[in-house]
Write a protein that holds these residues in place. Structure first.
Motif, PDB file in Angstrom:
ATOM      1  N   LYS A 348       9.733  -8.508  -0.804  1.00  0.00           N
ATOM      2  CA  LYS A 348       8.362  -8.556  -0.287  1.00  0.00           C
ATOM      3  C   LYS A 348       7.963  -7.197   0.295  1.00  0.00           C
ATOM      4  O   LYS A 348       6.853  -6.724   0.073  1.00  0.00           O
ATOM      5  N   LEU A 349       8.893  -6.579   0.992  1.00  0.00           N
ATOM      6  CA  LEU A 349       8.613  -5.266   1.569  1.00  0.00           C
ATOM      7  C   LEU A 349       8.253  -4.259   0.472  1.00  0.00           C
ATOM      8  O   LEU A 349       7.266  -3.526   0.562  1.00  0.00           O
ATOM      9  N   ARG A 351       7.238  -4.828  -2.678  1.00  0.00           N
ATOM     10  CA  ARG A 351       6.087  -5.142  -3.534  1.00  0.00           C
ATOM     11  C   ARG A 351       4.793  -5.270  -2.751  1.00  0.00           C
ATOM     12  O   ARG A 351       3.743  -4.846  -3.207  1.00  0.00           O
ATOM     13  N   GLN A 352       4.877  -5.864  -1.567  1.00  0.00           N
ATOM     14  CA  GLN A 352       3.650  -6.050  -0.800  1.00  0.00           C
ATOM     15  C   GLN A 352       3.280  -4.785  -0.019  1.00  0.00           C
ATOM     16  O   GLN A 352       2.153  -4.327  -0.075  1.00  0.00           O
ATOM     17  N   LEU A 353       4.261  -4.227   0.714  1.00  0.00           N
ATOM     18  CA  LEU A 353       3.913  -3.158   1.658  1.00  0.00           C
ATOM     19  C   LEU A 353       4.040  -1.765   1.064  1.00  0.00           C
ATOM     20  O   LEU A 353       3.267  -0.880   1.393  1.00  0.00           O
ATOM     21  N   ILE A 354       5.046  -1.550   0.204  1.00  0.00           N
ATOM     22  CA  ILE A 354       5.162  -0.234  -0.426  1.00  0.00           C
ATOM     23  C   ILE A 354       4.309  -0.217  -1.694  1.00  0.00           C
ATOM     24  O   ILE A 354       3.712   0.789  -2.033  1.00  0.00           O
ATOM     25  N   GLY A 355       4.279  -1.357  -2.404  1.00  0.00           N
ATOM     26  CA  GLY A 355       3.483  -1.425  -3.634  1.00  0.00           C
ATOM     27  C   GLY A 355       4.242  -0.958  -4.860  1.00  0.00           C
ATOM     28  O   GLY A 355       3.662  -0.487  -5.824  1.00  0.00           O
TER      29      GLY A 355
END
Ligand code: SF4
Ligand code: SF4
Ligand code: SF4
Ligand code: FES
Lengths: 365, 557
Positions: A348-349, A351-355
């Protein structure tokens, strides 16, 4: 064979199956018959005579652990004759036993002690010759005290039937009989793989995990069931803990994969948890605290910092790099040693936050 | 496990450990030193052989301990697995031993596959593998006439330049014999680390979200961007074997590494060092100061498995509860807490340019306990939908897919139907390893692990007993070779590849074939990965750890 046989144990009629022993049928119906050499995971041995029962129309008492059921058997598990016989067997065993329960590691976790208690046998009835074997503590994992061995052969069977290597056997006969390893040498010079299955099944203190010695009585230990952290088999293990230290590890008996047994790493390899090398405070490089940049490949000195400093720094740098060079300039390595929940969060870190989809772990290695 | 996904639509072990070890009539163990790497499964195979006369065919270049229990040992040359498998299948077909009904009803691609097998008549397979034609015939016959057969393999199959093709060939074999979707059969890759399966399931891969939802699928991207409140990239990311070189090339500026030790576990250590040196910023979350730690800029102390709660998923897809037994040591914190702290700081960073809609259902990071993370997984990963802490705490354990709260889990995959519909035969040809011995590097080096140590040795070298019983790296070498290089009495060897050199004690043993040596990567002072070749399988990106060319010399100790 699935054919049923009706038998009567202590006045209770039960349906047993042909091919079962009396002991197996009794166990299945919650009827208690004491045992010493028998173990549910091992083939029956019929060596200790603790499970003797009285059977109508049989001239002598019979061991329940080997006697097969048949239609119409009428069995008494605690008749006076049976109790007398068990007491006698226990007296004999105790006549050649150290009786140092006060300091014995197995106290509170010893089948012999439990039976002596159950039958009120103190061990002072026969004064026999007692063995004085030296204690073998020469390998790193298992201490062998033959003085406490009752020659039940559980270990012999566990090694052969559970682990499949036949490292243990009984040497000589009668009073001279003792358990030995390989061609009568030490465990480390035998085919032993230190799986500890023999320790798991030993009913007394004859085989004991070295790491647990002097570390506490069973009732002083907190017991926690968890999963081994080494290989992908996923054995369930029980950590025994005292004062925030793991003092012993055993297999979880009804675990779906390992049924109470483990390999050497899962049982004896968990002390890394307490190794002095453990990192206990966050560290950052000095140049980062000084707001500077790194010169060349040298990263310079470490400085121990508090969590907030370290976490602020990590998040600030990640955001900076993400926003300067783009999301795909960051890669994360998640871990096959961490939990599902932690791996989910790492995904999640990324894909969601770093992209980025730059996430992987050592499945390939 | 790209190979199995291609053949069947799902890449995991198809049967359960209990099922396979209790019901298989034949075990075909290839590229798995089971008794040392997956000891409890090794134990159960030995029990099956001894107690119920199960047959065991071991295919391994080494005389691994399991060979003592084997009906047949196919000691093929390292890196020739595919020729071996194709050769066996050629014999099966020629004798009409295939399961015609299964092939007709449940598979596709058979004719193409059959055509390729024509290239592997026994004399060719025997020539390539070094296994005699008679032995090949005997093995094929045993396999074909005793059903069910379970195929079991590990890294010995996948860590090759053609690892994916090896796996496809095993899938072919099991389809050919109709051993899929039945008790006691199946395709059973044994996963190495305790939670490799779980790390893959949870989206710890560059091409899939949790539960193998592809990142390239618009539908999946939409689902996750709605759930997490941020745009998703549909570009497949880099694998570890690509990321690390990319750090040297300047494409990767930062690495966030959680409990991994690339210096020990990756191929070609010297190259990995220069890559990590070049990386601008490395965060390492670890329990020890590992060999990788000198390359980090920040070290965050995580905790061991004994100091936290969560779940692990084992090699047979079984999800089990990890319970906390100890308070964290010093100031160390559980990894899930550290990640949560970092994430919340990124989310609230005022100058951050990536916008996240925190109103989205799963955008926030408010976790107080791992069970709350599992609830999020339930919602987003269909195969984990029914994995509830309340169930696990009751003592239930199950194998995914677990479709809802009442679903009992799935012990055997592919019953009646494959995840992709029909099973796909793949026509795969043998290709020799990337680096073969030559005049300067005349030996084949193969690498792996030993019973008493684990992976990079980070944990086991810090376990007193394990270190005492196996205190130093040993390099296995055949007695003939030992004599040839003049190893009389002198017990140390220097091993050199095109990439580096190590020195260690030799163990003269016929566990290895002549011309081959075997080394482990448990000890930093002489890790085999200094020598290994980072030639990657083009599909799985797995390095060819199992074959590279080296020179071996005796040295004065
Ligand atoms: S530790 Fe395991 S291998 Fe060794 S003697 Fe005991 S049962 Fe046998
Ligand atoms: S060592 Fe233990 S298990 Fe083995 S024979 Fe003696 S008492 Fe029984
Ligand atoms: S106890 Fe041994 S076999 Fe079981 S999971 Fe741990 S390492 Fe694997
Ligand atoms: S338990 Fe039956 S003879 Fe020992």
């Amino acid at each position: 064979m699935m054919e049923k046989a009706t038998i009567t144990i202590d006045g209770r009629k039960i349906q047993a199956r042909y091919g079962q022993t009396i002991l197996q049928a009794a166990r299945e119906h919650g009827i208690y018959i004491p045992v010493l050499c028998d173990h549910p995971a091992l083939p029956p041995e019929g060596a200790c005579r603790i499970c003797l029962v009285e059977i109508e129309r049989q001239r002598t008492l019979q061991p329940a652990c080997t006697f097969p059921v048949s239609e119409g058997l009428v069995i008494y598990t605690h008749s006076p004759k049976v109790i007398e016989a068990r007491k006698f067997s226990l007296e004999l065993l105790l006549s050649d036993h150290p009786l140092d329960c006060m300091t014995c590691e197995a106290t509170g976790n010893c089948l012999l002690q439990d039976l002596a208690y159950e039958y009120g046998v103190t061990g002072d009835r026969y004064q026999g010759e007692k063995h004085q074997y030296p204690i073998d503590a020469s390998n790193p994992f298992i201490v062998v005290d033959r003085n406490k061995c009752i020659l039940c052969r559980r270990c012999v069977r566990a090694c052969a039937y559970i682990n499949g290597v036949e490292a243990i056997s009984v040497f000589y006969r009668g009073f001279n009989a003792y358990i030995g390893f390989g061609a009568d040498s030490t465990m480390q010079d035998s085919p032993c793989e230190f799986c500890g299955s023999c320790v798991e099944v030993c009913p007394t203190g004859a085989l004991w995990p070295k790491m647990a010695i002097g570390k506490g009585r069973p009732y002083q230990l907190q017991k926690v069931q968890t999963v081994c952290a080494y290989c992908g088999v996923g054995c369930q293990i029980e950590l025994q803990v005292r004062n925030n230290r793991i003092v012993n590890v055993v297999g979880v008996e009804n675990a779906p994969v390992n049924q109470g047994f483990t390999c050497v790493k899962g049982r004896f390899g968990n002390d890394f948890v307490h190794h002095p090398d453990r990192l206990t405070r966050p560290r950052v490089r000095k140049y980062l605290l000084e707001g500077g940049k790194r010169e060349g490949k040298e990263r310079g000195e470490w400085v121990e910092v508090d969590w907030d400093t370290a976490l602020d720094l990590v998040s600030r740098k990640l955001v900076e790099i993400r926003d300067t060079y783009g999301s795909d300039s960051i890669g994360v390595l998640t871990s096959a040693k961490c939990t599902n929940e932690e791996n989910y969060l790492m995904n999640k870190l990324a894909r969601q936050l770093i992209g980025t989809n730059n996430i992987d772990h050592c499945a390939r290695l | 496990m790209a190979g199995l996904a291609t053949a069947f639509g799902s890449g995991a072990m198809s049967n359960s450990i209990e099922d396979v070890t209790q019901k298989a009539k034949v075990f075909f163990v290839i590229g798995s030193n089971t008794t040392e790497q997956h000891p409890i499964i090794g134990m159960k195979i030995r029990q099956a052989v001894r107690q119920r006369n199960a047959l065991l065919i071991v295919a391994d270049p080494r005389q691994i301990p399991l060979v003592d229990f084997a009906t047949l040992h196919l000691q093929h040359k390292p890196g020739t697995d595919l020729a071996l498998l194709n050769g066996l299948m050629h014999i099966i077909l020629k004798n009409g031993w295939e399961d015609k009904e299964f092939i007709a009803e449940r598979t596709e691609g058979f004719e193409e596959f059959k055509a390729v097998l024509e290239h592997y008549p026994p004399h060719v397979a025997s020539e390539i593998t070094g296994v005699s034609e008679d032995l090949l015939y005997e093995a094929a016959q045993l396999m074909a006439t005793n059903k069910p057969m379970a195929a079991i393999w590990a890294m010995g199959i996948t860590q090759h330049i053609k690892g994916v093709h090896n796996v496809l060939a095993l899938a072919n074999l099991q389809m050919l014999l109709g051993n899929i979707g039945i008790p006691g059969g199946g395709v059973n890759p044994l996963r190495g680390q305790n939670n490799v399966q779980g790390a893959c399931d949870m989206g710890g891969l560059p091409n899939v979200y949790p539960a193998y939802q592809p990142v390239t699928s618009e539908e999946a991207a939409k689902k996750f961007s709605q759930a997490w409140g941020a745009p998703m990239s549909t570009k497949v990311g880099m694998t570890v074997t690509e990321m690390i070189p990319a750090a040297k090339a300047g494409h990767i500026k930062a690495l966030y590494i959680m409990a991994e030790d690339p210096i020990m576990s990756d191929a070609d250590t010297n190259h990995v060092r220069t890559c990590l040196e070049a990386c601008e910023f490395i965060v390492l979350q670890e329990i020890f100061y590992t060999e990788t730690a000198p390359y980090a800029d920040v070290l965050l102390p995580g905790v061991s498995f004994a100091e936290k709660c969560g779940t692990f998923t084992n090699t047979e897809r079984r999800i089990q509860l990890v319970r906390q037994a100890l308070q964290p040591l010093g100031e160390a914190r559980p990894d899930w807490q550290i990640l949560t702290e970092v994430a919340n700081r990124i989310l609230t960073n005022p100058s951050g340019q990536r916008k996240v809609d925190t109103q989205a259902p799963y955008a926030r990071w408010d976790y107080q306990h791992p069970s709350q993370i599992m609830e999020e997984i339930n919602a987003l990963a269909p195969s984990y939908a029914g994995v509830k802490y309340t169930r696990l705490e009751r003592g239930e354990t199950f194998q995914w897919p677990v479709l809802d709260e009442n679903h009992p889990g799935t012990p055997i995959l592919h019953v009646g139907k494959f995840a992709r519909g029909l099973g796909k035969f793949s026509a795969v040809e043998y290709i020799p390893p990337a680096e073969l011995p030559d005049e300067n590097y005349p030996f084949i080096l193969s690498t792996g692990r030993v019973l008493y140590h684990w992976h990079g040795g980070e944990l086991t070298r810090r376990s007193q007993g394990l270190l005492e019983i196996y205190p130093k790296p040993l390099i296995e070498i055949h007695p003939e070779d030992a004599e040839r290089i003049g190893l009389n009495g002198r017990r140390r060897v220097r091993v050199t590849s095109r990439r580096g050199s190590i020195e260690a004690e030799a163990w003269i043993t016929d566990r290895v074939l002549p011309g081959m040596i075997y080394a482990n990567f448990h000890f930093p002072e002489a890790s085999a990965n200094v020598l290994t070749h980072a030639a990657l399988d083009p599909i799985s990106k797995i390095p060819e750890f199992k074959v590279c060319a080296v020179r071996v010399e005796a040295v004065e100790s």
